[in-house]
Design a protein around this motif. Structure first.
Motif, PDB file in Angstrom:
ATOM      1  N   PHE A 501      11.653  81.389 -76.691  1.00 40.46           N
ATOM      2  CA  PHE A 501      12.481  82.170 -77.990  1.00 40.46           C
ATOM      3  C   PHE A 501      13.081  83.239 -77.250  1.00 40.46           C
ATOM      4  CE2 PHE A 501       9.913  79.512 -81.282  1.00 40.46           C
ATOM      5  CZ  PHE A 501      10.931  78.404 -81.315  1.00 40.46           C
ATOM      6  N   VAL A 502      12.317  83.930 -76.969  1.00 40.48           N
ATOM      7  CA  VAL A 502      12.725  85.486 -76.059  1.00 40.48           C
ATOM      8  C   VAL A 502      13.701  84.914 -75.161  1.00 40.48           C
ATOM      9  CG1 VAL A 502      11.816  87.424 -75.016  1.00 40.48           C
ATOM     10  CG2 VAL A 502      10.734  86.651 -76.932  1.00 40.48           C
ATOM     11  N   SER A 503      13.676  84.437 -74.515  1.00 42.92           N
ATOM     12  CA  SER A 503      14.717  83.772 -73.679  1.00 42.92           C
ATOM     13  C   SER A 503      15.790  83.952 -73.726  1.00 42.92           C
ATOM     14  CB  SER A 503      14.282  82.822 -72.728  1.00 42.92           C
ATOM     15  OG  SER A 503      14.828  82.586 -71.024  1.00 42.92           O
ATOM     16  N   SER A 504      15.666  82.539 -75.168  1.00 42.41           N
ATOM     17  CA  SER A 504      16.933  82.527 -75.590  1.00 42.41           C
ATOM     18  C   SER A 504      17.772  83.854 -76.192  1.00 42.41           C
ATOM     19  CB  SER A 504      16.474  81.715 -77.160  1.00 42.41           C
ATOM     20  OG  SER A 504      16.452  80.292 -76.276  1.00 42.41           O
ATOM     21  N   LEU A 505      16.694  84.380 -76.970  1.00 45.36           N
ATOM     22  CA  LEU A 505      17.217  85.760 -77.538  1.00 45.36           C
ATOM     23  C   LEU A 505      18.173  87.040 -76.575  1.00 45.36           C
ATOM     24  CD1 LEU A 505      17.722  87.536 -80.348  1.00 45.36           C
ATOM     25  CD2 LEU A 505      15.036  88.881 -79.444  1.00 45.36           C
ATOM     26  N   LEU A 506      17.189  87.022 -75.415  1.00 40.83           N
ATOM     27  CA  LEU A 506      17.699  87.490 -74.375  1.00 40.83           C
ATOM     28  C   LEU A 506      18.809  87.596 -73.401  1.00 40.83           C
ATOM     29  CD1 LEU A 506      16.554  90.436 -72.216  1.00 40.83           C
ATOM     30  CD2 LEU A 506      15.760  88.565 -70.884  1.00 40.83           C
ATOM     31  N   VAL A 507      19.402  85.984 -73.885  1.00 40.58           N
ATOM     32  CA  VAL A 507      20.031  85.025 -72.883  1.00 40.58           C
ATOM     33  C   VAL A 507      21.665  85.721 -73.806  1.00 40.58           C
ATOM     34  CG1 VAL A 507      21.625  83.189 -72.706  1.00 40.58           C
ATOM     35  CG2 VAL A 507      19.671  83.221 -71.566  1.00 40.58           C
ATOM     36  N   SER A 508      21.480  85.544 -75.492  1.00 41.52           N
ATOM     37  CA  SER A 508      22.439  85.756 -76.494  1.00 41.52           C
ATOM     38  C   SER A 508      22.838  87.290 -76.747  1.00 41.52           C
ATOM     39  CB  SER A 508      21.844  85.430 -77.501  1.00 41.52           C
ATOM     40  OG  SER A 508      21.316  84.032 -77.815  1.00 41.52           O
ATOM     41  N   ILE A 509      21.820  88.370 -76.229  1.00 43.32           N
ATOM     42  CA  ILE A 509      22.338  89.344 -76.016  1.00 43.32           C
ATOM     43  C   ILE A 509      23.088  89.669 -75.156  1.00 43.32           C
ATOM     44  CG2 ILE A 509      21.505  91.921 -75.551  1.00 43.32           C
ATOM     45  CD1 ILE A 509      18.551  90.762 -77.280  1.00 43.32           C
ATOM     46  N   VAL A 510      22.841  89.281 -74.134  1.00 44.21           N
ATOM     47  CA  VAL A 510      23.047  89.859 -72.448  1.00 44.21           C
ATOM     48  C   VAL A 510      24.996  89.070 -72.568  1.00 44.21           C
ATOM     49  CG1 VAL A 510      22.896  89.296 -69.846  1.00 44.21           C
ATOM     50  CG2 VAL A 510      20.895  89.912 -71.002  1.00 44.21           C
ATOM     51  N   LYS A 511      24.484  88.155 -72.933  1.00 45.38           N
ATOM     52  CA  LYS A 511      25.902  87.505 -73.071  1.00 45.38           C
ATOM     53  C   LYS A 511      27.271  88.463 -73.691  1.00 45.38           C
ATOM     54  CE  LYS A 511      28.122  82.831 -74.653  1.00 45.38           C
ATOM     55  NZ  LYS A 511      28.077  81.492 -74.942  1.00 45.38           N
ATOM     56  N   SER A 512      26.505  88.737 -75.899  1.00 49.78           N
ATOM     57  CA  SER A 512      26.985  88.909 -75.649  1.00 49.78           C
ATOM     58  C   SER A 512      27.811  90.449 -75.728  1.00 49.78           C
ATOM     59  CB  SER A 512      26.137  89.335 -77.297  1.00 49.78           C
ATOM     60  OG  SER A 512      27.428  89.856 -78.523  1.00 49.78           O
ATOM     61  N   VAL A 513      26.493  91.270 -74.898  1.00 49.43           N
ATOM     62  CA  VAL A 513      27.191  92.907 -74.206  1.00 49.43           C
ATOM     63  C   VAL A 513      27.911  92.775 -73.446  1.00 49.43           C
ATOM     64  CG1 VAL A 513      25.901  94.619 -72.923  1.00 49.43           C
ATOM     65  CG2 VAL A 513      24.820  93.477 -75.262  1.00 49.43           C
ATOM     66  N   THR A 514      27.752  91.706 -71.955  1.00 45.44           N
ATOM     67  CA  THR A 514      28.018  92.001 -71.223  1.00 45.44           C
ATOM     68  C   THR A 514      29.647  91.104 -70.913  1.00 45.44           C
ATOM     69  OG1 THR A 514      27.497  89.922 -70.183  1.00 45.44           O
ATOM     70  CG2 THR A 514      26.400  92.347 -69.525  1.00 45.44           C
ATOM     71  N   GLY A 515      29.962  90.072 -72.111  1.00 42.02           N
ATOM     72  CA  GLY A 515      31.028  88.691 -72.177  1.00 42.02           C
ATOM     73  C   GLY A 515      31.918  89.475 -73.093  1.00 42.02           C
ATOM     74  N   SER A 516      32.014  90.647 -73.276  1.00 43.11           N
ATOM     75  CA  SER A 516      32.876  90.749 -74.392  1.00 43.11           C
ATOM     76  C   SER A 516      34.337  91.614 -74.106  1.00 43.11           C
ATOM     77  CB  SER A 516      32.282  92.380 -75.662  1.00 43.11           C
ATOM     78  OG  SER A 516      31.847  93.318 -74.305  1.00 43.11           O
ATOM     79  N   HIS A 517      35.158  90.960 -75.290  1.00 43.99           N
ATOM     80  CA  HIS A 517      36.495  91.585 -73.966  1.00 43.99           C
ATOM     81  C   HIS A 517      36.798  90.874 -73.342  1.00 43.99           C
ATOM     82  CE1 HIS A 517      35.999  94.865 -76.881  1.00 43.99           C
ATOM     83  NE2 HIS A 517      35.556  96.011 -76.028  1.00 43.99           N
ATOM     84  N   GLY A 518      36.688  89.150 -73.837  1.00 44.95           N
ATOM     85  CA  GLY A 518      37.386  87.989 -72.415  1.00 44.95           C
ATOM     86  C   GLY A 518      36.480  87.942 -71.603  1.00 44.95           C
ATOM     87  N   ARG A 519      35.464  88.396 -71.457  1.00 48.70           N
ATOM     88  CA  ARG A 519      34.685  89.061 -70.064  1.00 48.70           C
ATOM     89  C   ARG A 519      33.781  88.132 -69.878  1.00 48.70           C
ATOM     90  NH1 ARG A 519      33.171  94.811 -69.317  1.00 48.70           N
ATOM     91  NH2 ARG A 519      31.757  93.983 -70.937  1.00 48.70           N
ATOM     92  N   GLN A 520      33.725  87.229 -68.155  1.00 53.63           N
ATOM     93  CA  GLN A 520      32.996  86.421 -68.456  1.00 53.63           C
ATOM     94  C   GLN A 520      31.536  86.815 -68.628  1.00 53.63           C
ATOM     95  OE1 GLN A 520      32.576  83.203 -66.446  1.00 53.63           O
ATOM     96  NE2 GLN A 520      30.902  83.347 -66.244  1.00 53.63           N
ATOM     97  N   GLY A 521      31.440  87.937 -68.402  1.00 59.96           N
ATOM     98  CA  GLY A 521      29.604  88.449 -68.315  1.00 59.96           C
ATOM     99  C   GLY A 521      29.403  87.665 -67.238  1.00 59.96           C
TER     100      GLY A 521
END
Length: 581
Positions: A501-521
């Motif tokens: 579950f922490v893995s899923s949460l971490l992936v979601s957080i990293v995707k949200s933080v690094t993939g904002s504004h149309g970026r790949q992330g």
């Protein structure tokens, strides 16, 4: 009378409810029948988990991050439901019926998964576009049927894993010297059996899924589980059964509830005034830690009826031994918490590492190795590590230190360090893979780089699991209260659940933080355009920090002060209690 007792097991009965006859029940054969269920459970669960991410991306047209989270949520739920399975086994069903019922549930789930991968109406139209975002994604109906099958399998796994090991050990009498030795052997080989099932899953089953068809692979899982159920049921007359003793979870809740209700009461100056009704041989000595919980054992006027008779309501008054059992569980929490991150790194081997391999050359001569089958190096590392530890390390350690191998905490520490090193290797391997991807044509499907550069990360984390799994199992079983052995297994398995579950949460957080504004992330739609190396680097950093925290927690646990009490006066029901009060 002594002759009769030697022929029966004191705390076990046969299928008719009579005292279990040693000559007719229990032993290695009944225990082995239960292991067949565990092998098939591992075959099904791991056979699905290690190759599901490629199905979700290639057939259901989901992004890599979404696919990874579905797999980790599936595995996390499977292990979390072990608490439910343990509760039902302890409180209502018993281990035998829990295994029988939940194995049927898992078989139904696997059958539905085979159907969903066979019939075209349960998946979107085929698409050969390079970018998965340009393909038609699976609709709600198709995903709903897939989720139904996956979580039926999770439910079945939760019930099985919480009971199989316990039911196997039920077939041996701890008071019999010969059978106690056999039980120790059973524990030592149980993890080896799990790894054997995993090995079959990541080799034979994954190959069938990729080369013959997924429906065939999942169909084989269903048939093998059905055969295992029939074999398990065939031993009904030869099994030994332990009676339900009530759930330890309820006992823990009772202590907490009683302590909260009496939170305003002052503790007596002498611990001899605390309530205790356990026999001398079963008591746990009082400790000074977590004194707030001691209030659950303080006898007050409310513990007497209107006629002056003593009334022991377990939700208002708990014996000292039961309070101490809860304290023992609390002491385990720091160790428990610092082992979760290992299973977060482990989750990457079932998701992103498999997806990495799918983009690389995997040929062995003229044979094309399925991406999911690369995890065979992970399983191989487990088996090699267990063999080397058993045959080489333990004898040397006994000669040098006079001890049977490393302690449970030492094994956990080794496992945590190896997994952190494995994530560091994974980051370096991904740097190399990404450099090749950037230099290659964007339309190329297989990068000109061998997938074998992923072997170090598989090997290091696999060796880490060999140490940490056996260390955790040993630690939580031996350091938990005697009456909570079944729950302690489920408690240990929740670290696996939370890790996913922490893995899923971490992936979601990293995707949200690094993939904002149309970026790949870092972990976006296409791993060739992401920065999975930075994600692995983040996991490596977190793992090393967690390793340091574990060392502190282990030091605190070993140095905890235990106040030894030579005698504990028992306050019993009736007139003696009234006099003491």
């Amino acid at each position: 009378m002594g002759e009769i007792s030697s022929l029966t097991v004191a705390d076990a009965v046969d299928y008719k409810g009579f005292p279990a006859d040693k000559s007719k029940t229990g032993g290695w054969i009944p225990a082995a029948l239960s292991l067949g269920i565990e092998i098939c459970e591992r075959l099904s669960t791991m056979g699905i988990a290690v190759n599901l991410v490629t199905y979700l991306g290639g057939t259901m047209h989901l992004s890599s991050a979404t696919s990874a989270n579905i797999v980790t949520d599936f595995m996390g739920t499977s292990f979390f439901l072990c608490l439910l399975g343990g509760f039902l086994a302890d409180s209502f069903l018993g281990r035998y019926w829990t295994i029988a019922i939940f194995s049927v549930i898992q078989t139904i789930g696997t059958c539905l998964l085979a159907i969903s991968t066979k019939l075209p109406q349960f998946r979107p139209p085929p698409c050969h576009a390079i970018e998965v975002t340009s393909c038609e994604r699976a609709n709600g109906y198709q995903m709903g049927f897939l989720y139904l099958s996956l979580y039926l399998i999770s439910l079945g796994t939760g019930g099985l894993k919480s009971s199989v090991s316990g039911f196997g050990t039920d077939q041996f009498d701890e008071k019999d010297k010969k059978e106690k030795t056999q039980m120790a052997y059973f524990f030592q080989r149980f993890f080896f059996v799990i790894s054997t099932g995993t090995l079959m899953a990541v080799t034979v089953l994954v190959y069938i899924q990729d080369k013959v068809g997924r429906s065939w692979g999942y169909g084989i899982c269903s048939i093998s589980m059905l055969v295992a159920i029939l074999i398990f049921l065939s031993g009904t007359r030869r099994y030994r059964y332990k009676k339900c003793m009530g759930s330890p979870i309820v006992h823990i809740c009772q202590v907490i509830a009683a302590a909260v209700k009496k939170r305003k009461i002052e503790l007596p100056s002498s611990i001899a005034s605390l309530y205790e009704d356990y026999p001398e041989t079963m008591r746990i000595q009082h400790t000074d830690q977590f004194r707030f919980l001691d209030k659950a054992s303080v006898v007050t006027e409310n513990d007497y009826g209107n006629n002056g008779s003593f009334i022991c309501n377990p939700w208002k008054l708990c014996p000292v031994t039961r309070v101490e059992e809860v304290k023992m569980v609390i002491r385990l929490l720091p160790i428990w918490a610092t082992t979760i991150i290992f299973w977060t790194t482990y989750a990457q081997l079932l998701t992103f590492s498999v997806e990495q391999a799918s983009t690389m050359k995997r040929s062995l001569g003229h044979f094309q190795i399925p991406a999911g089958s690369l995890t065979v190096f992970f399983v191989g590392a487990i088996l090699i590590t267990l063999a080397v530890y058993d045959r080489l390390v333990m004898p040397v350690w006994k000669k040098w230190k006079g001890k049977q191998g490393f302690t449970s905490l030492q094994r956990i520490a080794i496992g945590l360090f190896l997994s952190a090193a494995g994530m560091a290797c994974a980051a370096l391997a991904e740097v190399k893979r990404l450099s090749v991807a950037k230099a290659s044509s964007p339309t190329i499907t297989t990068l000109p780089i061998t997938a074998y550069i992923l072997i170090p990360q598989f090997f290091l984390v696999g060796s880490g699991e060999a140490f940490i799994y056996t260390g955790q199992l040993d630690f939580f079983i031996t350091q938990s209260p005697k009456g909570m052995k079944t729950m302690s297994t489920g408690f240990f398995l929740t670290t696996l659940s939370l890790g996913f579950f922490v893995s899923s949460l971490l992936v979601s957080i990293v995707k949200s933080v690094t993939g904002s504004h149309g970026r790949q992330g870092w972990v976006g739609e296409n791993i060739n355009k992401g920065r999975l190396d930075l994600f692995y680097g983040l996991l490596a950093a977190l793992s090393f920090i967690n390793f340091g925290l574990f060392l502190l927690s282990a030091s605190w646990y070993k140095k905890r002060t235990v106040k030894q009490v030579s005698e504990m006066e028992i306050i019993v029901k009736g007139s003696s209690t009234e006099q003491k009060y």
